[in-house]
Motif scaffolding. Sequence first.
Motif, short mmCIF file in Angstrom:
data_model
loop_
_atom_site.label_atom_id
_atom_site.label_comp_id
_atom_site.label_asym_id
_atom_site.label_seq_id
_atom_site.Cartn_x
_atom_site.Cartn_y
_atom_site.Cartn_z
N ALA A 1 -8.69 -15.38 41.16
CA ALA A 1 -7.53 -14.92 40.39
C ALA A 1 -6.43 -14.42 41.32
O ALA A 1 -6.69 -14.00 42.46
CB ALA A 1 -7.94 -13.82 39.42
N VAL A 2 -5.19 -14.46 40.81
CA VAL A 2 -4.05 -13.92 41.53
C VAL A 2 -3.16 -13.20 40.52
O VAL A 2 -3.03 -13.63 39.37
CB VAL A 2 -3.28 -15.04 42.27
N MET B 1 -8.22 -17.52 48.36
CA MET B 1 -6.83 -17.82 48.04
C MET B 1 -6.11 -18.25 49.31
O MET B 1 -6.19 -17.58 50.34
CB MET B 1 -6.16 -16.58 47.44
N ARG B 2 -5.41 -19.38 49.22
CA ARG B 2 -4.57 -19.86 50.31
C ARG B 2 -3.15 -20.09 49.78
O ARG B 2 -2.98 -20.34 48.58
CB ARG B 2 -5.12 -21.14 50.92
N PHE C 1 -3.55 -14.62 36.77
CA PHE C 1 -3.82 -16.04 36.61
C PHE C 1 -5.17 -16.35 37.24
O PHE C 1 -5.40 -16.01 38.41
CB PHE C 1 -2.73 -16.88 37.28
N THR C 2 -6.08 -16.99 36.49
CA THR C 2 -7.44 -17.25 36.96
C THR C 2 -7.74 -18.74 36.93
O THR C 2 -7.43 -19.43 35.95
CB THR C 2 -8.47 -16.49 36.11
N ALA C 3 -8.35 -19.23 38.00
CA ALA C 3 -8.69 -20.65 38.09
C ALA C 3 -10.00 -20.93 37.35
O ALA C 3 -10.87 -20.08 37.27
CB ALA C 3 -8.83 -21.06 39.55
N PRO C 4 -10.15 -22.15 36.83
CA PRO C 4 -11.41 -22.55 36.20
C PRO C 4 -12.50 -22.80 37.25
O PRO C 4 -12.28 -22.59 38.44
CB PRO C 4 -11.03 -23.83 35.46
N ALA C 5 -13.63 -23.29 36.79
CA ALA C 5 -14.79 -23.47 37.67
C ALA C 5 -14.54 -24.43 38.82
O ALA C 5 -15.18 -24.34 39.87
CB ALA C 5 -15.99 -23.95 36.85
#
Length: 204
Positions: free
Chosen positions: A23-24, A1-2, A59-63
């Motif tokens: 995720a964040v 995470m940045r 909140f979760t990012a996709p692949a």
Amino acid sequence: MRVQTRHTPGFGVARVLLGPGEAVQAPSDAMIASSFGITEVPGSRGGLRAHGKGAPSVFTAPAKGGWIDLAPDGPGDVHPLEFDGRTGWCVAKDAFLARPSTVRHDAGWQALQTLFGGDSGFLEHYSGTGSLVLSCAGPVDQLMLDSGEIITVRPGFLLAYPDTLQVRLRAVDPSAPQSIRTGEGLVLDFAGPGPVLVQARKPR
């Protein structure tokens, strides 16, 4: 995470850049926009509330990864606070905006319970590694204390300080009203060495 920030210090926005599947946690109402494919799992209604908002979502990012833009609920700044895994930080309770799973919220941290006499005070403790994004009512000042230097800070302006600092909570006027939960009628004395982060305006 940045974390990237823009529109600071008056109307700060934090762009959280997530790697694949990363995720964040952040308040749902703080999300302005996100890249396509970011999924949200709402927090429980009875859970932690942050900065006057509902329980934080995850909140979760996709692949392929992604980003999410977050903003406080009023004018002010956003401030990424970096954790190195060695030093924890005490943070104003209403300042939380976003954190990864590698930054822990230490509910019931003993030193804060001692400071507030076992009551629920106006600070929370965090530890771990990564960036804890804070919402601030105004620009952030870092007051760097030398060894043995002592300063006094009003709770309403305090943003964060490392748990390595010595701190004392006291009443401005012992005969006047005081509140452990809001900081009304109280001040904090800090002894260096180390930084104290303050915000140039009090939250509404």
